[in-house]
Design a protein around this motif. Structure first.
Motif, short mmCIF file in Angstrom:
data_model
loop_
_atom_site.label_atom_id
_atom_site.label_comp_id
_atom_site.label_asym_id
_atom_site.label_seq_id
_atom_site.Cartn_x
_atom_site.Cartn_y
_atom_site.Cartn_z
N ASN A 1 1.54 4.42 1.77
CA ASN A 1 1.28 5.19 2.98
C ASN A 1 2.52 6.02 3.26
N SER B 1 0.56 -1.25 5.29
CA SER B 1 0.11 -0.35 6.36
C SER B 1 -1.27 0.20 6.00
N THR C 1 0.86 -1.19 0.00
CA THR C 1 0.00 0.00 0.00
C THR C 1 0.89 1.23 0.00
N GLN D 1 -0.20 4.25 13.84
CA GLN D 1 -0.42 3.58 12.55
C GLN D 1 -0.28 2.07 12.74
N GLN E 1 -3.97 3.07 5.94
CA GLN E 1 -3.94 4.53 5.87
C GLN E 1 -4.93 5.10 6.88
#
Length: 161
Positions: free
Chosen positions: A74, A158, A72, A105, A160
């Motif tokens: 991020n 991760s 992803t 996060q 978002q």
């Protein structure tokens, strides 16, 4: 004249670097090596030995990106430092994740372990969860499950926020 008699002759208070003889160690029939040079050679040799045990040290972002696969995008959590050392045929990896956001996060990671030819040497690891707290750093220390692993890829996912 010996050093002790020279010190007695000139007095202990007046001993300086300029009036004390430098001693040297014979290295060959006609060559002599000073203690200072011998010490410098020893330090250089020890430094080379220590540096030769390091296989990867990747503080530059270009090298880090070659070892990290992002699933992803991020921008809040990034791999800011990545190091690997191989000692006694075992690879040890340390990755530093930094959260640039003020919020916590959730991150998931796993490693792909590769042999010297780039082939995987172990099945896919399960995803490992980690919380990287707001504006903090988190360290991951890991060793491969196989002695045949000489390289790796850190796969990072991760969420978002």
């Amino acid at each position: 004249m010996s050093a002790a008699s020279k010190i007695d002759e000139i007095g202990m208070d007046s001993v300086t670097e300029s009036n004390v003889e430098r001693y040297s160690i014979p290295c060959g029939p006609t060559e002599r090596l000073s203690m200072y040079s011998k010490r410098r050679i020893t330090v250089a040799a020890l430094s080379l030995i220590v540096l030769s045990t390091l296989s990867v040290a990747a503080p530059a972002s270009g090298l880090i990106s070659s070892k990290v696969e992002l699933t992803t995008s991020n921008d809040n959590v990034q791999v800011t430092d990545l190091r690997a050392v191989q000692s006694d045929r075992l690879l040890r990896v340390q990755a530093e994740l930094t959260n640039f956001s003020p919020y916590n996060q959730q991150v998931y990671y796993r490693f792909k372990w590769l042999d010297k030819n780039g082939f995987t040497v172990w099945d896919d690891e399960p995803w490992k969860p980690m919380i990287v707290y707001g504006s903090q750093r988190q360290i991951i220390n890991v060793s491969p499950p196989s002695l045949f692993a000489t390289d790796f890829r850190l796969v990072l996912h991760s969420s978002q926020r």
